[in-house]
Write a protein that holds these residues in place. Structure first.
Motif, PDB file in Angstrom:
ATOM      1  N   ILE A 174       0.651  -1.080   0.199  1.00  0.00           N
ATOM      2  CA  ILE A 174       0.021   0.683   0.184  1.00  0.00           C
ATOM      3  C   ILE A 174       0.828   1.298  -0.060  1.00  0.00           C
ATOM      4  CG2 ILE A 174      -1.857   1.415   1.190  1.00  0.00           C
ATOM      5  CD1 ILE A 174      -2.820  -1.518   2.396  1.00  0.00           C
ATOM      6  N   LEU A 175       0.587   2.533  -1.003  1.00  0.00           N
ATOM      7  CA  LEU A 175       1.580   3.680  -1.431  1.00  0.00           C
ATOM      8  C   LEU A 175       0.435   4.385  -0.543  1.00  0.00           C
ATOM      9  CD1 LEU A 175       2.816   2.606  -4.669  1.00  0.00           C
ATOM     10  CD2 LEU A 175       4.002   1.457  -2.737  1.00  0.00           C
ATOM     11  N   LEU A 176       0.972   5.064   0.125  1.00  0.00           N
ATOM     12  CA  LEU A 176       0.564   6.587   1.044  1.00  0.00           C
ATOM     13  C   LEU A 176       1.153   7.720   0.695  1.00  0.00           C
ATOM     14  CD1 LEU A 176      -0.588   5.213   4.343  1.00  0.00           C
ATOM     15  CD2 LEU A 176      -1.994   5.508   2.028  1.00  0.00           C
ATOM     16  N   SER A 177       0.595   8.470  -0.385  1.00  0.00           N
ATOM     17  CA  SER A 177       1.987   9.482  -1.067  1.00  0.00           C
ATOM     18  C   SER A 177       1.869  10.684   0.199  1.00  0.00           C
ATOM     19  CB  SER A 177       1.515  10.172  -1.687  1.00  0.00           C
ATOM     20  OG  SER A 177      -0.156  10.318  -1.533  1.00  0.00           O
ATOM     21  N   GLY A 182       5.054  13.114  -1.749  1.00  0.00           N
ATOM     22  CA  GLY A 182       5.810  12.922  -2.477  1.00  0.00           C
ATOM     23  C   GLY A 182       5.251  11.979  -3.019  1.00  0.00           C
ATOM     24  N   GLY A 183       5.067  11.529  -4.158  1.00  0.00           N
ATOM     25  CA  GLY A 183       5.249  10.115  -5.459  1.00  0.00           C
ATOM     26  C   GLY A 183       6.728   9.455  -5.190  1.00  0.00           C
ATOM     27  N   PHE A 184       5.998   8.156  -5.454  1.00  0.00           N
ATOM     28  CA  PHE A 184       6.739   7.405  -6.097  1.00  0.00           C
ATOM     29  C   PHE A 184       6.902   6.332  -7.427  1.00  0.00           C
ATOM     30  CE2 PHE A 184       3.634   7.123  -2.683  1.00  0.00           C
ATOM     31  CZ  PHE A 184       4.115   5.974  -1.465  1.00  0.00           C
ATOM     32  N   ILE A 210       2.751  -0.922   4.318  1.00  0.00           N
ATOM     33  CA  ILE A 210       2.745   0.267   3.601  1.00  0.00           C
ATOM     34  C   ILE A 210       4.066   1.107   3.375  1.00  0.00           C
ATOM     35  CG2 ILE A 210       1.678   2.232   4.506  1.00  0.00           C
ATOM     36  CD1 ILE A 210       0.064   0.933   6.420  1.00  0.00           C
ATOM     37  N   LEU A 211       3.860   1.126   2.415  1.00  0.00           N
ATOM     38  CA  LEU A 211       5.097   2.300   1.976  1.00  0.00           C
ATOM     39  C   LEU A 211       5.034   3.734   1.832  1.00  0.00           C
ATOM     40  CD1 LEU A 211       7.200   0.020  -1.237  1.00  0.00           C
ATOM     41  CD2 LEU A 211       7.198  -0.288   1.504  1.00  0.00           C
ATOM     42  N   THR A 212       5.654   4.706   2.248  1.00  0.00           N
ATOM     43  CA  THR A 212       5.245   5.960   3.163  1.00  0.00           C
ATOM     44  C   THR A 212       6.042   6.879   3.080  1.00  0.00           C
ATOM     45  OG1 THR A 212       3.542   7.400   3.683  1.00  0.00           O
ATOM     46  CG2 THR A 212       4.962   5.571   5.202  1.00  0.00           C
ATOM     47  N   ALA A 213       5.879   8.320   3.272  1.00  0.00           N
ATOM     48  CA  ALA A 213       6.898   9.464   3.484  1.00  0.00           C
ATOM     49  C   ALA A 213       7.340   9.548   5.128  1.00  0.00           C
ATOM     50  CB  ALA A 213       5.902  10.164   2.690  1.00  0.00           C
ATOM     51  N   LEU A 214       8.255   9.898   4.922  1.00  0.00           N
ATOM     52  CA  LEU A 214       8.770  10.173   6.729  1.00  0.00           C
ATOM     53  C   LEU A 214       7.875  11.433   7.541  1.00  0.00           C
ATOM     54  CD1 LEU A 214      12.402  11.544   6.032  1.00  0.00           C
ATOM     55  CD2 LEU A 214      11.934   9.572   6.630  1.00  0.00           C
ATOM     56  N   GLY A 215       7.680   9.584   8.660  1.00  0.00           N
ATOM     57  CA  GLY A 215       6.707  10.846  10.042  1.00  0.00           C
ATOM     58  C   GLY A 215       5.463  10.640   9.470  1.00  0.00           C
ATOM     59  N   VAL A 216       4.655   9.808   8.382  1.00  0.00           N
ATOM     60  CA  VAL A 216       3.549   9.047   8.071  1.00  0.00           C
ATOM     61  C   VAL A 216       3.197   8.055   8.990  1.00  0.00           C
ATOM     62  CG1 VAL A 216       1.600   8.244   6.805  1.00  0.00           C
ATOM     63  CG2 VAL A 216       3.121   9.939   6.102  1.00  0.00           C
ATOM     64  N   SER A 217       3.465   7.473   9.781  1.00  0.00           N
ATOM     65  CA  SER A 217       3.539   6.636  10.489  1.00  0.00           C
ATOM     66  C   SER A 217       2.603   7.241  11.912  1.00  0.00           C
ATOM     67  CB  SER A 217       4.926   5.318  11.046  1.00  0.00           C
ATOM     68  OG  SER A 217       5.758   6.224  11.225  1.00  0.00           O
TER      69      SER A 217
END
Length: 361
Positions: free
Chosen positions: A156-159, A242-244, A183-190
């Motif tokens: 799951i990619l979260l931008s 960001g994007g992927f 889940i792959l995401t950006a710094l701080g989203v966790s």
């Protein structure tokens, strides 16, 4: 003061508090990254993902410069597209063949807004899932299949953390029914999503960092956009956006996320190459004088696509949610009017239809 659309409740009220703080002050940049991940340096002087003096994320090239006066002007001004919005009866087309997700071939399916379901190299991905209505957002386009029929997900990619990209109810549903999905995401989203998704594995990346995976044949890089983040009144830009960029030996897919104008599109191309498939945001762009910092217009999306050197232009971020002043289908109309300017193939993103082409030669 009249309230304009869902955008006000979901985004603009928090933005108001942010703008009332001094967002124009001089920023002394610091830098950060996930030290466990590989960085694909875009330049010799790349230092990492930038932070301001308070440790909050900032854009690479453009500080956020809207004022409270700008917000007030938008909210109290007449929408010149109001009548066209009210008279818009068209909706996004839906055409779904269940055999696509039941087979073993690669596919790319739009589920509306910024949510894409796709499979490459035998692995299934879902981007920015918002699969049901919530307090702020009501769908104007249906999902092509019930969420209970979602195929097995690997990633799951979260931008970023905005509510039209990072939906609590959708992520809780996916955590319950697809606990194996990473889940792959950006710094701080966790920090935003961990309580919704436990015990799913979450990996965060800074810009131009590649995620670790057991799949050596797939590279996934988190790439920059020009945007911002916030869910509450106190957490502005504490998480990244960001994007992927997904790469295999056969194909590459660029998922833009949300972005305003900027040189980062050229940086992405120069660092990772030109993508085959570009999933480009084109909606929530009016009024442009206010929205341009966060959402590109369809015409600038064409320019960005040409800069990227992409092969297939697949628009998104329109037709599903009412977030701004333009009529629901206007972004697609503008793309059609300007298709001769697209240095590649414009693909109509019919919801549920496989948008991948078996032969890229």
């Amino acid at each position: 003061m009249k309230l304009k659309y869902t955008f006000l409740l979901a985004f603009t009220l928090p933005l108001l508090i942010w703008i009332m703080a001094d967002t124009k002050k001089k920023v002394e940049k610091k830098y950060t990254e996930n030290h466990e991940l590989k960085t694909v340096n875009p330049s010799l002087d790349w230092k990492g993902t930038p932070l301001d003096e308070n440790g909050r994320f900032v854009n690479l090239f453009h500080p956020f410069e809207s004022s409270f006066g700008d917000l007030l002007k938008w909210q109290t001004s007449k929408n010149p597209y109001k009548e066209a919005k009210e008279n818009e009866t068209r909706q996004l087309a839906v055409n779904f063949d269940p055999s696509i997700i039941q087979g073993k071939e690669d596919y790319l399916i739009w589920l509306g807004h910024a949510t894409y379901l796709f499979r490459v190299q035998g692995k299934t991905f879902l981007t920015d899932p918002i699969l049901m209505d919530n307090t702020f957002l009501k769908r104007d386009s249906p999902l092509p299949f019930p969420i209970e029929e979602m195929p097995h997900l690997d990633y799951i990619l979260l931008s970023h953390n905005h509510r039209d990209h990072c939906d609590k109810a959708s992520l809780k549903f996916l955590a319950e029914h697809h606990p194996q999905a990473k889940i792959l995401t950006a710094l701080g989203v966790s920090k935003v999503i961990t309580s919704w998704t436990n015990p799913q594995e979450i990996e965060e990346a800074g810009w131009f960092q590649q995620y670790t995976k057991p799949d050596a044949d797939i590279k996934i890089t988190f790439v920059p956009s020009r945007h911002w983040s916030r869910r509450w009144l106190w957490d502005d830009n504490k998480s990244l956006w960001g994007g992927f960029y997904i790469q295999t030996e056969e194909k590459s897919i660029y998922f833009m996320g949300d972005s305003g104008k900027g040189p980062h599109f050229e940086d992405i191309k120069n660092t990772l190459g030109s993508p085959d498939y570009c999933l480009m945001g084109v909606g929530a762009f009016r009024p442009e004088w206010f929205m341009h910092q966060a959402h590109i217009s369809p015409t600038y999306a064409i320019e960005a696509f040409n800069t990227l050197g992409g092969r297939f232009f697949i628009p998104m971020h329109y037709g599903t949610f009412d977030l701004s002043d333009e009529p629901r289908m206007e972004p697609w109309d503008i793309l059609i009017e300007n298709r001769d300017a697209i240095q590649g193939y414009l693909i109509e993103p019919v919801i549920g239809q496989n948008l991948l082409f078996p032969n890229l030669d």
